[in-house]
Write a protein that holds these residues in place. Structure first.
Motif: not given
Length: 334
Positions: A147-148, A177-180, A199-201, A224-227
């Motif tokens: 899907a990505h 979401q996968l990296d998270k 940190q997430l990319f 999303d970036l707030i994560d």
């Protein structure tokens, strides 16, 4: 005069070099690039009787070299050329995402290129199917990755399509979401401070914000970036919910009518409710009363701005429990 002409020529040459370098990064002619909607076996010759030497999975690229009846001669899995810049690589990446390019033959089925009529809808629909499969309790292997990649092809091949912005966001969000999920399994994910965990990319989401400014997709990417700024374990201390409530309020002010603003306001109200519990335990009565007031105020703001949102009802329920002195953090049993 000569100096002016020389400077103009230098700037022109520099621009041409930059454009050529940009084209070289792709490595292949865009008109020859294509992707597949299903897993395609790659054979050494145009003969299905031999064993395939590799595969091209959905969404990965091929470069069409020639056609021969029902067969297509391709360079397979050429995606690695798109990711040549090491700074563009995510922190965590599926090791099977970028197999080495191979030349061979695939059957002329399910191949979509920038020249395919209605290609944006075909790719977007295929990505939706894989995304739906990825959300099943026992999803097929590689469904989320497919899907990505398929969403990304929509944005790459059809940048003027009305689906391009949403496809670009969904592609970036799936990777996020996968990296998270991967990072959440690490022991460091439970650390209080965000900088103590990987940190997430952010590259893909920031690219969405840059390419589609002032769009709903840019607002979703910013959410999303707030994560990356959120704490791990709050450890019962008010420092983290205080900071996080501020982040969500700031976001709501920046995107007052965004598709994620209702959720952001609810998240802020929830953290104010948590603060009421924490301050009460610490016997900080004045702060507890202020947090209780802020919780109700945010819930009212949410109900006024987004009356049809489920987050509005959730926030009002939350504020009611806070007003009834029911703990929001920890055990709520009396």
């Amino acid at each position: 005069m000569k100096t002016t002409v020389a400077i103009a020529l230098l700037l022109c040459s520099t621009a041409m070099f930059a454009q050529k370098k940009k084209q070289d990064l792709a490595g292949y002619d865009l008109a020859a690039r294509a992707t597949v909607l299903h897993t395609a076996n790659v054979y050494v010759t145009a003969d299905g009787g031999t064993s395939p030497m590799t595969q091209v999975t959905p969404g990965h690229e091929v470069v069409v070299v020639a056609r021969n009846g029902a067969w297509v001669n391709v360079f397979a899995n050429t995606d690695s050329a798109d990711k040549a810049d090491p700074d563009a690589a995510p922190e965590i990446e599926d090791p099977g995402v970028h197999p080495d390019p191979s030349t061979g033959w695939i059957r002329d089925k399910g191949i979509v290129s920038p020249g395919t009529p209605n290609g944006d809808n075909i790719l977007y629909g295929a990505a939706l199917e894989f995304e739906a499969q990825a959300m099943l309790p026992h999803p097929p292997k590689g469904a989320a990755a497919a899907a990505h990649w398929l969403y990304q092809r929509v944005a790459d091949y059809f940048p003027r399509s009305p689906l391009a912005a949403e496809a670009a966001y969904r592609s970036a969000d799936i990777r996020w979401q996968l990296d998270k999920t991967d990072i959440s399994t690490l022991p460091s994910a439970h650390e209080q401070e965000a900088y103590l965990r990987p940190q997430l990319f952010e590259g893909d989401l920031k690219r969405v914000m840059k390419q589609y400014p002032n769009s709903p997709q840019a607002a979703k990417a910013a959410f999303d970036l707030i994560d990356n700024k959120l704490c791990g374990d709050w450890q019962g201390l008010p420092k983290c919910p205080e900071m996080e409530a501020g982040l969500y309020i700031k976001y709501a002010n920046q995107f007052p009518l965004g598709p994620k603003t209702a959720e952001a306001l609810y998240n802020a109200a929830y953290r104010q409710g948590v603060l009421v519990t924490m301050y009460t335990v610490d016997e900080q009565t004045r702060r507890a009363e202020q947090a209780k007031h802020d919780c109700q105020e945010i819930a009212d703001q949410l109900s006024k701005a987004f009356p049809q949102s489920e987050y509005a009802a959730r926030a009002q329920s939350l504020a009611f429990r806070v007003a009834q002195n029911i703990p929001i953090y920890g055990s709520d049993r009396d």
